[in-house]
Design an enzyme around this catalytic site. Structure first.
Site, mmCIF file in Angstrom:
data_model
loop_
_atom_site.group_PDB
_atom_site.id
_atom_site.type_symbol
_atom_site.label_atom_id
_atom_site.label_comp_id
_atom_site.label_asym_id
_atom_site.label_seq_id
_atom_site.Cartn_x
_atom_site.Cartn_y
_atom_site.Cartn_z
ATOM 1 N N ASP A 4 0.824 -1.201 0.000
ATOM 2 C CA ASP A 4 0.000 0.000 0.000
ATOM 3 C C ASP A 4 0.868 1.264 0.000
ATOM 4 O OD1 ASP A 4 -2.432 1.185 -0.021
ATOM 5 O OD2 ASP A 4 -2.770 1.104 2.132
ATOM 6 N N CYS A 33 -19.869 -13.230 -6.588
ATOM 7 C CA CYS A 33 -20.839 -12.273 -6.030
ATOM 8 C C CYS A 33 -22.263 -12.658 -6.441
ATOM 9 C CB CYS A 33 -20.541 -10.851 -6.512
ATOM 10 S SG CYS A 33 -19.240 -10.016 -5.573
ATOM 11 N N CYS A 82 -26.036 -11.157 -5.448
ATOM 12 C CA CYS A 82 -25.973 -10.423 -4.164
ATOM 13 C C CYS A 82 -25.731 -8.925 -4.400
ATOM 14 C CB CYS A 82 -24.850 -11.008 -3.322
ATOM 15 S SG CYS A 82 -24.548 -10.135 -1.775
ATOM 16 N N CYS A 126 -23.666 -5.301 -0.211
ATOM 17 C CA CYS A 126 -22.755 -4.176 0.055
ATOM 18 C C CYS A 126 -23.309 -2.872 -0.519
ATOM 19 C CB CYS A 126 -21.360 -4.475 -0.495
ATOM 20 S SG CYS A 126 -21.327 -4.918 -2.240
ATOM 21 N N CYS A 160 -24.248 0.364 2.051
ATOM 22 C CA CYS A 160 -23.273 1.470 2.144
ATOM 23 C C CYS A 160 -23.963 2.737 2.661
ATOM 24 C CB CYS A 160 -22.633 1.739 0.780
ATOM 25 S SG CYS A 160 -21.552 3.194 0.838
ATOM 26 N N CYS A 191 -16.809 7.883 -0.081
ATOM 27 C CA CYS A 191 -16.607 6.810 0.887
ATOM 28 C C CYS A 191 -16.214 7.384 2.255
ATOM 29 C CB CYS A 191 -15.511 5.891 0.342
ATOM 30 S SG CYS A 191 -15.063 4.559 1.438
ATOM 31 N N CYS A 244 -14.191 2.598 7.509
ATOM 32 C CA CYS A 244 -15.555 2.056 7.526
ATOM 33 C C CYS A 244 -15.458 0.609 7.069
ATOM 34 C CB CYS A 244 -16.443 2.864 6.578
ATOM 35 S SG CYS A 244 -18.031 2.082 6.183
ATOM 36 N N CYS A 249 -19.304 -2.332 4.133
ATOM 37 C CA CYS A 249 -19.471 -3.174 2.937
ATOM 38 C C CYS A 249 -18.712 -4.495 3.050
ATOM 39 C CB CYS A 249 -19.088 -2.417 1.666
ATOM 40 S SG CYS A 249 -17.417 -1.784 1.661
ATOM 41 N N CYS A 258 -20.879 -8.495 3.867
ATOM 42 C CA CYS A 258 -20.605 -9.434 2.772
ATOM 43 C C CYS A 258 -20.710 -10.875 3.274
ATOM 44 C CB CYS A 258 -19.206 -9.179 2.197
ATOM 45 S SG CYS A 258 -18.795 -10.346 0.891
HETATM 46 S S1 SF4 Z 1 -21.747 -8.182 -0.357
HETATM 47 FE FE1 SF4 Z 1 -19.966 -9.383 -1.018
HETATM 48 S S2 SF4 Z 1 -20.818 -11.045 -2.253
HETATM 49 FE FE2 SF4 Z 1 -22.407 -9.476 -2.046
HETATM 50 S S3 SF4 Z 1 -22.142 -8.218 -3.881
HETATM 51 FE FE3 SF4 Z 1 -20.986 -7.255 -2.239
HETATM 52 S S4 SF4 Z 1 -18.922 -8.026 -2.464
HETATM 53 FE FE4 SF4 Z 1 -20.248 -9.382 -3.646
HETATM 54 S S1 SF4 Z 2 -16.168 1.502 3.130
HETATM 55 FE FE1 SF4 Z 2 -18.195 2.184 3.899
HETATM 56 S S2 SF4 Z 2 -18.586 4.116 2.864
HETATM 57 FE FE2 SF4 Z 2 -16.915 3.109 1.741
HETATM 58 S S3 SF4 Z 2 -17.927 1.961 0.129
HETATM 59 FE FE3 SF4 Z 2 -17.746 0.558 1.841
HETATM 60 S S4 SF4 Z 2 -19.679 0.774 3.001
HETATM 61 FE FE4 SF4 Z 2 -19.505 2.511 1.604
#
Ligand code: SF4
Ligand code: SF4
Length: 308
Positions: free
Chosen positions: A132, A186, A189, A192, A196, A212, A239, A242, A246
């Protein structure tokens, strides 16, 4: 096994011994698929005020521009999933990756050991270690190397351990055997996207970085725009929403890295303690932590943004 396969096996075995969850390898090449996506993302200003994202566009897409004669990208995952949680359900929240010591230092040391192992056991190899810290599209490389797929929340996902891990890589001038990508799981689904808090996942697989919570609470140096008031779901640093929602993260397993254990006070501090935090407490609780990046002034800005 030919020499290439033997070297590949030796590197993967050593990576495991060093505590990495998994290791996958790709040929160092131009990231053709990612190039137009990155360009579009930047043109749409999804990076907000993270101007550094605009730098080194070519280098981001081609590891051979980062390391002379690069042949292979060795991608590695390092688990940070904690079992402990902040005790006060009303305390402002910190992203799990930042509970313990700064991952840059912890993982860089391990990458250095892996590079030394290669030089001692295989032969003189030129290369660099990244976590990173340079223009490397780590998720794209991990995906190419078969370590997982990139989910609709833009995180790398695995069926076995979800997504709570760091991604790091070695770019080296040694030819190795290469892995192949895995399929996307995925499916239909949208958990996420639906969860959010700031609607930052603007389309499947597209996160608007400038919306974000991680961006606002860590990257943004200015005041947080008032239009976001009330939408941060009590996150004061990063955060995890998401990732928490999952379904693949049901399979997350606790890390075994003592350096990622939080300072005990971090977990017991109440909402009131956070609201009254002093520079002294900040320095004690976040000694060696990645949270220091926001400095005391950044964290207190975030806390008051949540509580006003
Ligand atoms: S919650 Fe996980 S499995 Fe569902 S769409 Fe998002 S990344 Fe994909
Ligand atoms: S980290 Fe939080 S704010 Fe950023 S995309 Fe994921 S759920 Fe949304």
């Amino acid at each position: 096994m030919n020499t290439k396969e033997t070297y590949t096996q030796m590197i993967k075995t050593e990576a495991k011994r060093l505590g990495f969850l998994s290791c996958g390898i790709s040929q160092a090449d131009f990231l053709e698929e990612e190039a137009p996506r990155l360009e579009k993302w930047l043109n749409e200003n999804r990076h907000g005020k993270m101007q550094y994202m605009e730098n080194h566009f070519e280098k981001r897409l081609d590891p051979r521009l980062l390391v002379d004669g690069a042949k292979s990208v060795v991608s590695l995952l390092y688990n940070y999933y904690p079992t402990a949680k902040q005790e006060d359900p009303e305390a402002p929240k910190i992203s799990k990756y930042a509970y313990g010591q700064d991952y840059h230092h912890v993982i860089k040391a391990k990458l250095k050991t892996l590079l030394e192992f290669i030089n001692e056991e295989i032969g003189e190899v030129g290369g660099r270690a990244f976590v990173d810290s340079a223009p490397v599209l780590d998720k794209a490389w991990a995906k190419r190397s078969g370590l997982g797929w990139i989910g609709k929340n833009s995180n790398l996902l695995t069926q076995k351990v979800g997504s709570f891990y760091f991604i790091a890589e070695l770019i080296i001038d040694l030819d190795l055997s290469y892995d192949t990508p895995v399929t996307d799981h995925c499916g239909t689904c949208t958990a996420c996207i639906d969860a959010c808090p700031t609607e930052a996942i603007v389309a499947p697989y597209v996160v608007d970085g400038s919306k974000c919570i991680s961006y606002f609470t860590i990257e943004l140096k200015d005041e947080i725009p008032l239009s976001n008031k009330g939408s941060f779901d009590n996150w004061m640093f990063g955060c995890d929403v998401c990732q928490d929602v999952c379904p693949w993260n049901r399979f997350s397993k606790a890390h075994s890295e003592p350096l990622f254990d939080p300072h005990p006070e971090l977990l017991t501090m109440t909402k009131k303690d956070w609201e009254e935090i002093t520079q002294e407490v900040f320095s004690k609780v976040f000694k060696k932590s990645a949270v220091k990046r926001t400095k005391f002034s950044g964290l207190t800005r975030n806390i008051s943004f949540l509580s006003d």
